[in-house]
Scaffold this motif. Sequence first.
Motif, short mmCIF file in Angstrom:
data_model
loop_
_atom_site.label_atom_id
_atom_site.label_comp_id
_atom_site.label_asym_id
_atom_site.label_seq_id
_atom_site.Cartn_x
_atom_site.Cartn_y
_atom_site.Cartn_z
N GLU A 106 0.84 -1.20 0.00
CA GLU A 106 0.00 0.00 0.00
C GLU A 106 0.87 1.25 0.00
O GLU A 106 0.60 2.21 -0.73
N ALA A 109 2.36 1.95 -3.38
CA ALA A 109 1.39 2.56 -4.29
C ALA A 109 1.26 4.06 -4.04
O ALA A 109 1.09 4.85 -4.98
N ASN A 118 -0.02 1.23 -10.76
CA ASN A 118 -0.26 0.89 -9.35
C ASN A 118 -0.33 2.11 -8.43
O ASN A 118 -0.36 1.96 -7.22
N LYS A 120 -1.64 5.08 -6.23
CA LYS A 120 -2.84 5.28 -5.42
C LYS A 120 -2.75 6.67 -4.80
O LYS A 120 -1.71 7.06 -4.27
#
Length: 140
Positions: A106, A109, A118, A120
């Motif tokens: 996470e 990202a 990828n 985020k």
Amino acid sequence: MAEIFRLGGIEMTKADVQQALIKSTGEDDDEQLKVNNRMIESFLNGFIVFKRGKQELKPGQPDSLALTGEHVNNLLLKKVKIALQLTSEDIIEILDSAGVKVTKGELSALLRKEGHKNYKECGDRYARNFLKGLAIRYRG
């Protein structure tokens, strides 16, 4: 802080910085200096120079501290990581100290370049808790 802004390319006086730091009450905000994303990015660039020194560019190398227009929370995470020479593990520990569990995937990202498959967007919750965790780590 005025010196950090100057290192990032924006001239601000001590009084300007104090006006920018006034907490908004929602009422008469004439005293408050409105801070935009360009000012935040310039401050973060100045923070990198303040903590690590001015990097000498090689011929043909682009300025790595150029304004990017990237999402402000992702930018905050990346630039503070650079300025304080934090590893991904450090960031995970900082977020954990603020009560947020994040995996390495996470975090990866969030640190990717905008446009990467990828990538985020870093939400306000992550950014707020990252700053809270930094305060715990460096004040406490």
